[in-house]
Write a protein that holds these residues in place. Structure first.
Motif, PDB file in Angstrom:
ATOM      1  N   LEU A  87       0.847  -1.381   0.009  1.00  0.00           N
ATOM      2  CA  LEU A  87      -0.108  -0.021   0.201  1.00  0.00           C
ATOM      3  C   LEU A  87       0.950   1.329  -0.232  1.00  0.00           C
ATOM      4  N   LEU A  88       0.434   1.984  -1.176  1.00  0.00           N
ATOM      5  CA  LEU A  88       1.343   3.529  -1.036  1.00  0.00           C
ATOM      6  C   LEU A  88       0.669   3.890   0.686  1.00  0.00           C
ATOM      7  N   ASN A  89       1.808   4.533   1.747  1.00  0.00           N
ATOM      8  CA  ASN A  89       1.705   4.499   2.965  1.00  0.00           C
ATOM      9  C   ASN A  89       1.461   6.395   2.875  1.00  0.00           C
ATOM     10  N   VAL A  90       0.809   6.467   2.217  1.00  0.00           N
ATOM     11  CA  VAL A  90       0.013   8.476   1.765  1.00  0.00           C
ATOM     12  C   VAL A  90      -1.411   8.437   1.945  1.00  0.00           C
ATOM     13  N   CYS A  91      -1.483   9.000   3.399  1.00  0.00           N
ATOM     14  CA  CYS A  91      -2.783   9.513   3.449  1.00  0.00           C
ATOM     15  C   CYS A  91      -3.955  10.168   2.453  1.00  0.00           C
ATOM     16  N   ARG A  92      -4.795   9.500   2.043  1.00  0.00           N
ATOM     17  CA  ARG A  92      -5.662  10.186   0.504  1.00  0.00           C
ATOM     18  C   ARG A  92      -6.057  11.400   1.192  1.00  0.00           C
ATOM     19  N   HIS A  93      -5.873  11.495   2.267  1.00  0.00           N
ATOM     20  CA  HIS A  93      -6.624  13.319   3.139  1.00  0.00           C
ATOM     21  C   HIS A  93      -5.575  14.310   2.637  1.00  0.00           C
TER      22      HIS A  93
END
Lengths: 362, 362, 362
Positions: A87-93
């Motif tokens: 998973l990309l460790n980048v919050c979708r917010h």
């Protein structure tokens, strides 16, 4: 990032290639130039299969660890369904890192910035005060991920190169050394102040081993070109077959066989008499792995795949070398030391008596 | 590197020169711009004569030391034939640094990477497992090198500027102070967070000496413009002549006399009464050098040559200032403190009672 | 610096704006790109009003402190005439920093490089050995500076945006909290490894407060969107009016009302029951300020102005937040803690029991 090359870079590369002498090391610019580095990442690391670790690092549902490729941060997690995902460790917010620690175990991943909460499959499960936000449309981005003989591979490309040949090779090689049931006994990270191509080239040739790694060269027959090694290598191959490691030696590294498949090379190599494994004194380090019936003098098997993943298998331990480009002049290196998954630290092996390969400086 | 200027840089330089006010400090960009810095190195440091040290640093055959100019690494070595040479510290095989230490003594230089071995004249003497490699075709690259009055000068250009005038000046000046037979009593390195042009300009003017270096200004008549210094300077010149230092004062620094020759300036300068040398209290630091018959109140001689080499000669010690550009905003400085080659540390002089020039901050 | 945009940057910005999704965070390049950062500084910070501190930091004639905006160094000084001025901390002779210390008190500012000497109004008073230099023509450069309710504002533009509306707002808000007669009880600096726009956006929204600052969210009603806060906010507004803080809530931040005037926003906000001020436990920290008659549960007032100046006023203390961009990826932050100018450290308040706002990490 796009496939389209900047006109400036295109003309610069053309000029460089004109100046590049044949059968010689690459010109300095190929190692130092920041734009060429970015192009490398785009065209190589973002398109190919990369090993990022071993399945034993996420043995239970809820286990996860971080692994950054260049500057793309990943979470490697085993979901409640038992699957390993990247998973990309980048919050979708707001793009914050969701996981700040290096590794953990939990049934939710909570972004520390605004508290958005994901499950271990990457699905958004709650977003405080966001009304009727469509949670399903805001999962963490996911990239290709597969586990082969215990090794976790990822690929950022929409359409990754074919991996069948690599799977086959891994089955014939590290598969026979029992890597699917191995565990990580030790994990070490190094930073090298050099371009990833230089670091990889260095790893690829063992001409430097004698002057630079005497403890490794004591038992490994490092130079294929030497006549004295021909018999040794034949003996090693016979020993390997006797132990069930019957390999079709191939060298499609780094570019694959031309049919859009991932590059891979595999071979058995010889150790000098008096050594049964890659330890500093040649004696066993840990219990036998896989189907090995006994220690023998001496061979080891190596596999190279993708742009940056290298494996060394000995009867009692394995080594996973991962090279991670960071900038034109910096490469991180991660080394995993695998042992039999049933062996016990302090009883069957000790992390202080490590491999001669692993503790060598590059 | 080439003489051809990038079109972008050319037009940017043109615009800057248009904006540059007359009789004023250079515009900020000339000091800060990374591309202009590279152009400086190409057009100035790579084309001119640079002092890199003193012959006493390589007094015996087999002695060598490293000296990097910008990012070009050199080995200054005295060969078995007694000659001092400047060799590129870049292995002909894979470009590794051959010498990693700062200085040493040996009859071979062995590249630590793959073991290629050179002699102190730079010839490749062995290359392991390389079959019939033509050793003679793989000597370390060599640049121009000459020793004048004990000072070692190098030039990277294929055709260096004429050096006759500099040799003559050095013979008349530091030659009379016995620098050919001097030795290095102390060597210090500093890093200055500023452009090499700013550092050099700062060195060139002594308007800053009173506020910034009171211990130096106590005895040195630093400001030529002051009327009170006119007589002092006349007295200094007479004293110099009496001691055999008869100098034709010239100022062809930094660009030479226009006929393709290296720039050079030389002058005698005055010290105030009560000081016979550049020590903190004006009293002698070390035994007299060269043909000096006695200490006298007071004069010193300075020489400036090439873009970055500056010398101060006192009756009992000398100072060599070398400015080494590293980046647009970083300059390294090396200071050598010379004394009579026959004097003995701890008996005739002490490195703790150093020169007022040498210990001043820039 | 000029208003004219480089053609390269112009076309790059255009392409970025085309890609920018609506109602979403800015694209990564707006935060990371070095050229866009420079453009931000030119077009925003060099054109707008910036708070740099509080008048109590220069309470006496001869007091000064340094404050750098981006890479432009300032001296904020109170002259012999009692005026506060903003002078460029750049010597008119050779561009050296005139003041090297962070703050001081003196009747002259002496450049440490060559000794040029200025008075606290910025006039050159002496230049050693410079003959008939016109001293009047070599004053330190001065930029716009004004003091409003004790807050010192500067502007680098030739023609600053209109400031009347901001003055009016400050009078109605922090003016009633007695900031004109406040003093700085504590000053803290932080470095944040992020772009100034990200840091400012972060400050602007309190959606992150609950997960990231629990000690702050314990008493501050941080989320306007929550229904439960509507009544609280009404109560806060009534309380504010009762204490004389009658504010016309406006939000012309960051761009002003369109008529070339500086941006400003002001509002009262609510605190939960049990807290009278922004301390960790909600109890008073220091003596009441301004015309406050008593502590009350609970409200605070905030003001936002210019691109980077933020104020929080509580009945017994105030907080000044200044964000100072340094590079695309680095922002410095300065926080001033104001208290009643007549209160005494150790008696009336203690700097160890600080505000819950001030000690929170960003």
């Amino acid at each position: 990032m796009s496939d389209k090359i900047e006109p400036d870079l295109a003309s610069r590369l053309e000029a460089l290639l004109d100046r590049q002498p044949a059968a010689s090391a690459l010109l300095q610019e190929f190692y130092n130039d920041a734009q060429i580095f970015e192009r490398d990442i785009e065209q190589v690391h973002m398109k190919r299969w990369l090993c990022v670790g071993h399945a034993s690092q996420v043995s239970d549902a809820g286990d996860w660890f971080r692994f950054d490729v260049a500057s793309e941060p990943l979470i490697i997690a085993r979901g409640a369904d038992g699957e390993v995902r990247a998973l990309l460790n980048v919050c979708r917010h707001r793009g914050s890192l969701v996981c700040a620690e290096d590794a953990g175990h939990s049934n939710r991943l909570i972004c520390p910035y605004h508290g958005w909460t994901y499950d271990l499959e990457g699905r958004l499960r709650s977003a405080r005060n966001m009304g009727d936000l469509n949670l399903d449309a805001h999962s963490l981005a996911r990239i290709h991920c597969r586990v082969v003989e215990g090794l976790i591979f990822v690929c950022f490309a929409d359409e990754p190169p074919a991996f069948d040949r690599v799977e086959e090779v891994l089955g014939q090689s590290v598969g026979r050394f029992g890597w699917a049931n191995a565990k990580v006994a030790h994990r070490a990270s190094y930073t090298v102040a050099a371009n990833w191509k230089l670091v990889t080239e260095n790893y690829q040739e063992c001409y430097h081993c004698r002057p630079a790694h005497p403890e490794f060269s004591r038992f490994h027959a490092t130079e294929k070109s030497e006549e004295s090694n021909v018999d040794l290598r034949k003996r090693a191959s016979d020993l390997a077959v006797a132990q069930g490691v019957e390999i079709e030696e191939i060298d499609h590294w780094p570019f694959g066989d031309g049919a859009g498949s991932e590059g891979v090379a595999v071979a058995n190599d010889a150790m000098y008499e008096g050594s049964v494994t890659g330890s500093r004194d040649g004696s066993p380090l840990a219990p036998l792995m896989g189907d090995f019936k006994d220690y023998c003098e001496g061979f080891f098997t190596y596999v190279e795949t993708g742009p940056a993943s290298f494996f060394l298998a000995y009867p009692d331990h394995g080594l996973v070398y991962l090279f991670i480009p960071r900038t034109a002049q910096r490469t991180d290196m991660e080394v995993l030391w695998l042992v039999n998954g049933k062996s016990q630290e302090g009883v069957d092996y000790s992390v202080t008596s490590r491999s001669s390969s692993e503790t060598s400086e590059v």
